[in-house]
Design a protein around this motif. Sequence first.
Motif, short mmCIF file in Angstrom:
data_model
loop_
_atom_site.label_atom_id
_atom_site.label_comp_id
_atom_site.label_asym_id
_atom_site.label_seq_id
_atom_site.Cartn_x
_atom_site.Cartn_y
_atom_site.Cartn_z
N MET A 57 32.00 31.61 23.54
CA MET A 57 32.90 32.69 23.18
C MET A 57 32.14 33.99 23.03
O MET A 57 31.13 34.05 22.33
CB MET A 57 33.65 32.35 21.89
CG MET A 57 34.59 31.16 22.01
SD MET A 57 35.52 30.81 20.50
CE MET A 57 36.51 32.29 20.34
N SER A 105 43.74 34.56 17.85
CA SER A 105 43.68 35.98 18.15
C SER A 105 44.16 36.21 19.58
O SER A 105 44.09 35.32 20.42
CB SER A 105 42.26 36.52 17.99
OG SER A 105 41.42 36.02 19.02
N GLU A 106 44.64 37.40 19.84
CA GLU A 106 45.06 37.74 21.20
C GLU A 106 43.85 38.01 22.09
O GLU A 106 43.89 37.77 23.30
CB GLU A 106 45.97 38.98 21.18
CG GLU A 106 47.32 38.73 20.51
CD GLU A 106 48.23 39.93 20.60
OE1 GLU A 106 47.83 40.91 21.27
OE2 GLU A 106 49.33 39.88 20.02
N GLU A 107 42.79 38.49 21.53
CA GLU A 107 41.58 38.80 22.29
C GLU A 107 40.89 37.51 22.71
O GLU A 107 40.89 36.51 21.98
CB GLU A 107 40.64 39.64 21.43
CG GLU A 107 39.45 40.20 22.18
CD GLU A 107 38.55 41.04 21.28
OE1 GLU A 107 37.71 41.77 21.81
OE2 GLU A 107 38.70 40.93 20.04
N THR A 108 40.28 37.50 23.88
CA THR A 108 39.55 36.32 24.33
C THR A 108 38.42 36.75 25.25
O THR A 108 38.48 37.82 25.86
CB THR A 108 40.48 35.34 25.08
OG1 THR A 108 39.75 34.15 25.41
CG2 THR A 108 41.00 35.95 26.38
N ASN A 159 38.67 34.98 30.24
CA ASN A 159 39.54 36.14 30.40
C ASN A 159 40.62 35.90 31.44
O ASN A 159 41.71 36.44 31.35
CB ASN A 159 38.71 37.37 30.82
CG ASN A 159 37.85 37.89 29.68
OD1 ASN A 159 38.32 38.02 28.56
ND2 ASN A 159 36.60 38.17 29.98
N GLY A 210 37.24 37.09 20.53
CA GLY A 210 38.36 36.29 20.07
C GLY A 210 37.98 35.27 19.02
O GLY A 210 36.80 35.09 18.69
N THR A 211 38.99 34.59 18.48
CA THR A 211 38.78 33.57 17.47
C THR A 211 39.70 32.38 17.74
O THR A 211 40.69 32.49 18.45
CB THR A 211 39.07 34.10 16.05
OG1 THR A 211 40.43 34.54 15.99
CG2 THR A 211 38.13 35.25 15.69
N THR A 240 44.34 28.86 19.30
CA THR A 240 43.94 30.26 19.40
C THR A 240 44.48 31.03 18.20
O THR A 240 45.66 30.90 17.85
CB THR A 240 44.47 30.88 20.70
OG1 THR A 240 43.91 30.16 21.81
CG2 THR A 240 44.09 32.34 20.81
#
Length: 309
Positions: free
Chosen positions: A63, A99-102, A42, A66-67, A97
């Motif tokens: 993880m 996705s924006e999510e992590t 993060n 995210g993806t 990466t």
Amino acid sequence: MKHSIIPRLELEAFAADGYKTSVLNVEHYPLSSKHFVIENRNNYPVKDYISPHRRKFYKIFHMTAGTGILTIGLNRYEMGPDEIAFLHPDELMSWQTTSEETGGHFCLIHPDYFGQDADHVLQLFRQYPYFIPDRAVVQLTAGQSAAINGYFEIMLKEERGNSDDKKQAILLQLQMLLLESRRAGKSKLQSAVSEGYGYIYRFLSLLESSFQVQEHNSIAKLKTAAEFADELHVHPNYLNALVRNHTGKTLREHIQDRLLHEAKSLLVQTDWGINQISDGLGFSGQAAFTSFFRKKANLSPSEFRKATV
């Protein structure tokens, strides 16, 4: 030997078919890296990159959100939450990466970190069944993922702390992490990489194998861009376009960057004289080496060595 048939596509058609990914920067781990590094994903931006061989670090990353697409050797994994990956130092890898999510953590462990007092833990790493490209990603249950996230949190806290026994605490958590992942035992199915990435992988592997300068009388086996292309049985223009469009740099630039990285490594990690390093890297003389180094690094080899002591 008869060469295999390589497709001769027009560059426009090839680009439309093959360049559907962002540019991947080729990154080497910093020469000054500590023997143990741990970060929260993060707080640590994850870049799209390719890491060549000889990282010298085992890498584990977990993880929780995210993806992304992880490629190890010629094995491709589409990763998501509740998965953990194990990367051996000798394997070329890349990350993209998606996705924006992590969320989650990663750690880097140099073999020297274990030392004689923890050689048994190093042996666990060397024998661990998931530090191989075709079994490198393990799927976890929600409970297993939560437990592993807890081990990472404890390691992160210990590494940031000042306890005299923090190394022992970190090693205990690492062993628990390996045990929990082994109990999960569900390796994620991988898919084959694209033909284009396969050529990039083989080029970077050949480039890396050219730099085995470990003793004074060792000499790097440098090749030109054309020689690399010939060894891969492909036209130089085809290979150059492929590498440039995937990494943003030409074959020649990659060769020079890797030569500079090796020069810096030898300056930092050995006590060899400048002339010995120059000879080992295949330069015609110390003056040619110094000129190359100054042009690429904006200071002389001697100045660089003094600045990093």
